[in-house]
Design a protein around this motif. Sequence first.
Motif, PDB file in Angstrom:
ATOM      1  N   SER A  91       4.434 -17.940   0.988  1.00 39.60           N
ATOM      2  CA  SER A  91       5.211 -18.924   1.759  1.00 39.60           C
ATOM      3  C   SER A  91       6.325 -19.541   0.922  1.00 39.60           C
ATOM      4  O   SER A  91       7.412 -19.808   1.430  1.00 39.60           O
ATOM      5  CB  SER A  91       4.288 -20.027   2.266  1.00 39.60           C
ATOM      6  N   ASN A  92       6.058 -19.768  -0.355  1.00 36.77           N
ATOM      7  CA  ASN A  92       7.082 -20.412  -1.191  1.00 36.77           C
ATOM      8  C   ASN A  92       8.239 -19.478  -1.578  1.00 36.77           C
ATOM      9  O   ASN A  92       9.168 -19.887  -2.255  1.00 36.77           O
ATOM     10  CB  ASN A  92       6.457 -21.058  -2.443  1.00 36.77           C
ATOM     11  N   LYS A  93       8.182 -18.230  -1.121  1.00 29.96           N
ATOM     12  CA  LYS A  93       9.297 -17.299  -1.353  1.00 29.96           C
ATOM     13  C   LYS A  93      10.048 -17.001  -0.053  1.00 29.96           C
ATOM     14  O   LYS A  93      10.903 -16.103  -0.018  1.00 29.96           O
ATOM     15  CB  LYS A  93       8.774 -15.982  -1.928  1.00 29.96           C
ATOM     16  N   ALA A  94       9.729 -17.746   1.006  1.00 32.25           N
ATOM     17  CA  ALA A  94      10.325 -17.456   2.327  1.00 32.25           C
ATOM     18  C   ALA A  94      11.846 -17.544   2.278  1.00 32.25           C
ATOM     19  O   ALA A  94      12.547 -16.678   2.815  1.00 32.25           O
ATOM     20  CB  ALA A  94       9.771 -18.424   3.372  1.00 32.25           C
ATOM     21  N   LYS A  95      12.351 -18.562   1.600  1.00 32.82           N
ATOM     22  CA  LYS A  95      13.799 -18.758   1.543  1.00 32.82           C
ATOM     23  C   LYS A  95      14.501 -17.563   0.879  1.00 32.82           C
ATOM     24  O   LYS A  95      15.477 -17.021   1.403  1.00 32.82           O
ATOM     25  CB  LYS A  95      14.088 -20.042   0.741  1.00 32.82           C
ATOM     26  N   GLU A  96      13.986 -17.139  -0.262  1.00 33.31           N
ATOM     27  CA  GLU A  96      14.573 -16.001  -0.977  1.00 33.31           C
ATOM     28  C   GLU A  96      14.456 -14.717  -0.149  1.00 33.31           C
ATOM     29  O   GLU A  96      15.384 -13.906  -0.123  1.00 33.31           O
ATOM     30  CB  GLU A  96      13.875 -15.795  -2.327  1.00 33.31           C
ATOM     31  N   ALA A  97      13.327 -14.570   0.516  1.00 33.88           N
ATOM     32  CA  ALA A  97      13.116 -13.355   1.320  1.00 33.88           C
ATOM     33  C   ALA A  97      14.133 -13.283   2.457  1.00 33.88           C
ATOM     34  O   ALA A  97      14.691 -12.218   2.745  1.00 33.88           O
ATOM     35  CB  ALA A  97      11.693 -13.329   1.869  1.00 33.88           C
ATOM     36  N   ILE A  98      14.375 -14.413   3.084  1.00 35.40           N
ATOM     37  CA  ILE A  98      15.320 -14.433   4.206  1.00 35.40           C
ATOM     38  C   ILE A  98      16.753 -14.190   3.735  1.00 35.40           C
ATOM     39  O   ILE A  98      17.554 -13.569   4.439  1.00 35.40           O
ATOM     40  CB  ILE A  98      15.183 -15.771   4.958  1.00 35.40           C
ATOM     41  N   ALA A  99      17.046 -14.659   2.545  1.00 34.18           N
ATOM     42  CA  ALA A  99      18.397 -14.452   2.013  1.00 34.18           C
ATOM     43  C   ALA A  99      18.671 -12.973   1.732  1.00 34.18           C
ATOM     44  O   ALA A  99      19.799 -12.517   1.841  1.00 34.18           O
ATOM     45  CB  ALA A  99      18.584 -15.278   0.740  1.00 34.18           C
ATOM     46  N   LEU A 100      17.632 -12.223   1.368  1.00 31.83           N
ATOM     47  CA  LEU A 100      17.850 -10.834   0.948  1.00 31.83           C
ATOM     48  C   LEU A 100      17.525  -9.782   2.011  1.00 31.83           C
ATOM     49  O   LEU A 100      18.240  -8.791   2.151  1.00 31.83           O
ATOM     50  CB  LEU A 100      17.011 -10.539  -0.310  1.00 31.83           C
ATOM     51  N   PHE A 101      16.457  -9.989   2.767  1.00 31.92           N
ATOM     52  CA  PHE A 101      15.944  -8.903   3.612  1.00 31.92           C
ATOM     53  C   PHE A 101      16.441  -8.973   5.061  1.00 31.92           C
ATOM     54  O   PHE A 101      16.550 -10.044   5.638  1.00 31.92           O
ATOM     55  CB  PHE A 101      14.415  -8.894   3.596  1.00 31.92           C
ATOM     56  N   ASP A 102      16.714  -7.791   5.620  1.00 31.93           N
ATOM     57  CA  ASP A 102      17.084  -7.675   7.028  1.00 31.93           C
ATOM     58  C   ASP A 102      15.841  -7.630   7.913  1.00 31.93           C
ATOM     59  O   ASP A 102      15.882  -8.001   9.076  1.00 31.93           O
ATOM     60  CB  ASP A 102      17.885  -6.380   7.249  1.00 31.93           C
ATOM     61  N   VAL A 103      14.767  -7.110   7.322  1.00 31.34           N
ATOM     62  CA  VAL A 103      13.518  -6.943   8.065  1.00 31.34           C
ATOM     63  C   VAL A 103      12.371  -7.404   7.168  1.00 31.34           C
ATOM     64  O   VAL A 103      12.328  -7.042   5.988  1.00 31.34           O
ATOM     65  CB  VAL A 103      13.281  -5.454   8.445  1.00 31.34           C
ATOM     66  N   ILE A 104      11.460  -8.200   7.718  1.00 24.30           N
ATOM     67  CA  ILE A 104      10.231  -8.562   6.999  1.00 24.30           C
ATOM     68  C   ILE A 104       9.070  -7.983   7.808  1.00 24.30           C
ATOM     69  O   ILE A 104       8.886  -8.330   8.974  1.00 24.30           O
ATOM     70  CB  ILE A 104      10.108 -10.090   6.831  1.00 24.30           C
ATOM     71  N   GLU A 105       8.330  -7.071   7.173  1.00 21.96           N
ATOM     72  CA  GLU A 105       7.303  -6.323   7.910  1.00 21.96           C
ATOM     73  C   GLU A 105       5.903  -6.881   7.721  1.00 21.96           C
ATOM     74  O   GLU A 105       4.941  -6.305   8.208  1.00 21.96           O
ATOM     75  CB  GLU A 105       7.320  -4.840   7.469  1.00 21.96           C
ATOM     76  N   THR A 106       5.788  -8.002   6.997  1.00 23.88           N
ATOM     77  CA  THR A 106       4.457  -8.434   6.569  1.00 23.88           C
ATOM     78  C   THR A 106       4.098  -9.845   7.024  1.00 23.88           C
ATOM     79  O   THR A 106       3.399 -10.569   6.316  1.00 23.88           O
ATOM     80  CB  THR A 106       4.350  -8.324   5.036  1.00 23.88           C
ATOM     81  N   LEU A 107       4.556 -10.221   8.209  1.00 22.22           N
ATOM     82  CA  LEU A 107       4.154 -11.503   8.786  1.00 22.22           C
ATOM     83  C   LEU A 107       2.693 -11.372   9.221  1.00 22.22           C
ATOM     84  O   LEU A 107       2.363 -10.503  10.030  1.00 22.22           O
ATOM     85  CB  LEU A 107       5.067 -11.820   9.983  1.00 22.22           C
ATOM     86  N   ASP A 108       1.826 -12.224   8.653  1.00 28.01           N
ATOM     87  CA  ASP A 108       0.395 -12.039   8.945  1.00 28.01           C
ATOM     88  C   ASP A 108      -0.421 -13.325   8.963  1.00 28.01           C
ATOM     89  O   ASP A 108      -1.641 -13.285   9.031  1.00 28.01           O
ATOM     90  CB  ASP A 108      -0.225 -11.042   7.953  1.00 28.01           C
ATOM     91  N   ARG A 109       0.250 -14.483   8.858  1.00 33.60           N
ATOM     92  CA  ARG A 109      -0.524 -15.717   8.940  1.00 33.60           C
ATOM     93  C   ARG A 109       0.379 -16.882   9.326  1.00 33.60           C
ATOM     94  O   ARG A 109       1.587 -16.835   9.119  1.00 33.60           O
ATOM     95  CB  ARG A 109      -1.248 -16.001   7.616  1.00 33.60           C
TER      96      ARG A 109
END
Length: 230
Positions: A91-109
Amino acid sequence: MDEHLTQEISGARADVLARLGASAKNAGRDPASIALVAVSKTQPEEKIDAMLATGQRVFGENRVQEAEGRWEKRRALFPDLELRLIGPLQSNKAKEAIALFDVIETLDREKLAGALADACTKAGRTPRLYVQVNTGEEEQKAGIPPLEADAFIAKMRGEYGFAIEGLMCIPPAEEPAGPHFALLAKIAARNGVAKLSMGMSADYELAALFGATSVRVGSALFGVRQPQPL
Ligand SMILES: *Cc1c(COP(=O)(O)O)cnc(C)c1O
């Protein structure tokens, strides 16, 4: 660029695409309906560049920080790049992940959904999202258990306003993958989810038969990975 490496990589990609296409046709599917995601985690820089030179534009990474180092500078050079996060996201990497990735395939909680929703609002953009399903109900593996998937998908759509593009699974290594692919396809169908991310180097042809719309292929494209530091 190393001529030999370029040929090796482009040959490997052509082979994977040919096998994937043949499998799609056997299943009565359009080969163009299955995206090849090149999993570049831990691969050396020159192999990434060789893969880009083949025209491959969709890449998968399993760690945010490692992906930042590898892709931030290349983003500017390849505007049509599509980056997919296929590893667990804290969760604490959500901001960085959104800045870089077009697709996040691992939403699970839910905790992650909340962090992503906040970060998306702040960033003013939402990546395409897949829910990871732990089809083998393995304790050590990420993903929502199959029996909780329907309720979780409904909650993601309803409470968080996420359009869930697809489902993703990683079958247990020691089991035949077919039943896991079939289960993921069934969960997607009954929830009206369009896309299926399933199949890796060992079983992407099988995944194509079961309806995969993207396959995540690493070692069959790049060769054996260098060990990943913990
Ligand atoms: C590493 C990885 C892959 C690629 O695995 P290969 O067997 O090398 O094709 C696919 N999916 C996920 C989630 C991975 O972490």
